[in-house]
Scaffold this motif. Structure first.
Motif, mmCIF file in Angstrom:
data_model
loop_
_atom_site.group_PDB
_atom_site.id
_atom_site.type_symbol
_atom_site.label_atom_id
_atom_site.label_comp_id
_atom_site.label_asym_id
_atom_site.label_seq_id
_atom_site.Cartn_x
_atom_site.Cartn_y
_atom_site.Cartn_z
ATOM 1 N N LYS A 147 4.988 0.426 0.530
ATOM 2 C CA LYS A 147 5.502 -0.579 1.505
ATOM 3 C C LYS A 147 4.320 -1.578 1.774
ATOM 4 O O LYS A 147 2.846 -1.362 1.532
ATOM 5 C CB LYS A 147 5.955 0.001 2.742
ATOM 6 C CG LYS A 147 4.758 0.892 3.681
ATOM 7 C CD LYS A 147 5.337 1.477 4.825
ATOM 8 C CE LYS A 147 5.505 2.987 4.478
ATOM 9 N NZ LYS A 147 5.973 4.023 5.496
ATOM 10 N N GLY A 148 4.812 -2.633 2.763
ATOM 11 C CA GLY A 148 3.698 -3.617 2.951
ATOM 12 C C GLY A 148 2.707 -3.083 4.073
ATOM 13 O O GLY A 148 3.245 -2.130 4.850
ATOM 14 N N ILE A 149 1.584 -3.435 3.992
ATOM 15 C CA ILE A 149 0.440 -2.901 4.970
ATOM 16 C C ILE A 149 0.976 -3.032 6.501
ATOM 17 O O ILE A 149 0.505 -2.136 7.170
ATOM 18 C CB ILE A 149 -0.805 -3.581 4.707
ATOM 19 C CG1 ILE A 149 -1.894 -2.412 5.423
ATOM 20 C CG2 ILE A 149 -0.903 -4.787 5.286
ATOM 21 C CD1 ILE A 149 -3.392 -2.685 4.978
ATOM 22 N N THR A 150 1.841 -3.945 6.711
ATOM 23 C CA THR A 150 2.127 -4.138 8.312
ATOM 24 C C THR A 150 2.945 -3.026 8.748
ATOM 25 O O THR A 150 3.405 -2.808 9.672
ATOM 26 C CB THR A 150 2.782 -5.510 8.565
ATOM 27 O OG1 THR A 150 3.868 -5.659 7.526
ATOM 28 C CG2 THR A 150 1.789 -6.751 8.241
ATOM 29 N N LEU A 151 3.824 -2.280 7.920
ATOM 30 C CA LEU A 151 4.520 -1.277 8.058
ATOM 31 C C LEU A 151 4.085 0.203 8.153
ATOM 32 O O LEU A 151 4.600 1.030 8.578
ATOM 33 C CB LEU A 151 5.724 -1.290 7.044
ATOM 34 C CG LEU A 151 6.522 -2.439 6.932
ATOM 35 C CD1 LEU A 151 7.548 -2.448 5.698
ATOM 36 C CD2 LEU A 151 7.423 -2.996 8.142
ATOM 37 N N LEU A 152 2.637 0.106 8.050
ATOM 38 C CA LEU A 152 1.888 1.411 8.006
ATOM 39 C C LEU A 152 1.761 1.646 9.410
ATOM 40 O O LEU A 152 1.617 0.950 10.362
ATOM 41 C CB LEU A 152 0.568 1.220 7.024
ATOM 42 C CG LEU A 152 0.841 1.171 5.555
ATOM 43 C CD1 LEU A 152 -0.289 1.026 4.865
ATOM 44 C CD2 LEU A 152 1.641 2.371 5.137
ATOM 45 N N ALA B 195 0.764 -1.137 0.090
ATOM 46 C CA ALA B 195 -0.073 -0.008 0.118
ATOM 47 C C ALA B 195 0.791 1.336 0.093
ATOM 48 O O ALA B 195 2.142 1.152 0.639
ATOM 49 C CB ALA B 195 -0.755 0.010 1.219
ATOM 50 N N GLN B 196 0.199 2.240 -0.604
ATOM 51 C CA GLN B 196 0.936 3.618 -0.873
ATOM 52 C C GLN B 196 -0.199 4.750 -0.304
ATOM 53 O O GLN B 196 -0.885 5.318 -1.152
ATOM 54 C CB GLN B 196 1.540 3.725 -1.607
ATOM 55 C CG GLN B 196 2.421 5.276 -1.843
ATOM 56 C CD GLN B 196 3.268 5.436 -3.169
ATOM 57 O OE1 GLN B 196 3.113 4.663 -3.949
ATOM 58 N NE2 GLN B 196 4.115 6.356 -2.983
ATOM 59 N N PRO B 197 -0.539 4.939 0.876
ATOM 60 C CA PRO B 197 -1.362 5.980 1.157
ATOM 61 C C PRO B 197 -0.858 7.348 0.417
ATOM 62 O O PRO B 197 0.488 7.530 0.289
ATOM 63 C CB PRO B 197 -1.572 6.153 2.615
ATOM 64 C CG PRO B 197 -1.229 4.876 2.878
ATOM 65 C CD PRO B 197 -0.078 4.191 2.010
ATOM 66 N N PRO B 198 -1.765 8.450 0.212
ATOM 67 C CA PRO B 198 -1.338 9.818 -0.252
ATOM 68 C C PRO B 198 -0.149 10.123 0.579
ATOM 69 O O PRO B 198 -0.321 10.188 1.815
ATOM 70 C CB PRO B 198 -2.379 10.545 -0.106
ATOM 71 C CG PRO B 198 -3.662 9.477 -0.409
ATOM 72 C CD PRO B 198 -3.204 8.287 0.248
ATOM 73 N N GLY B 199 0.984 10.710 -0.001
ATOM 74 C CA GLY B 199 1.865 11.337 0.694
ATOM 75 C C GLY B 199 3.139 10.348 1.409
ATOM 76 O O GLY B 199 4.038 10.751 2.189
#
Length: 119
Positions: free
Chosen positions: A66-71, A58-62
């Motif tokens: 990266k993998g979602i677990t790193l968000l 995933a790459q949310p705006p800004g």
């Protein structure tokens, strides 16, 4: 043995069609919930997809891809909601209403509410 081979072949075909639809649903839902960005689902072991895991990237705006677990926790939860919505469509809305707003800020709650209304 022939019956098992036919079953495996049918399972493989059905998985490929279903996974592609879920992938498209997830990309759309993620962009709707985050107000942009990009995301996709990847097979962990593409050489044997019936035994593969699935990674959410995933790459949310800004942010960087990266993998979602790193968000962050709120973005991770929001990405999880996008994945559930992609898998289950409208039925998932009932599953998410308890404590939905806990990790979300106002703009994210608004986008999620709009997504539910459009279902």
């Amino acid at each position: 043995m022939k019956a098992i081979d036919e079953f495996n072949q049918t399972s493989l075909q059905q998985f490929q069609v279903t996974f592609e639809q879920i992938r498209k649903n997830f990309e759309y839902t993620f962009q709707t919930l985050f107000g942009g960005g990009r995301a996709h689902l990847e097979l962990v072991m593409a050489e044997d997809i019936l035994e593969s895991g699935i990674e959410i990237v995933a790459q949310p705006p800004g942010t960087k891809l990266k993998g979602i677990t790193l968000l962050s926790a709120d973005r991770n939860a929001h990405g999880g909601r996008a994945a559930l919505r992609a898998l289950h469509g409208e039925a998932v809305a009932v599953l998410l209403l308890d404590e939905l707003d806990a990790p979300l800020d106002e703009s994210n709650i608004g986008r999620f509410t709009e997504l539910l209304r459009s279902s």
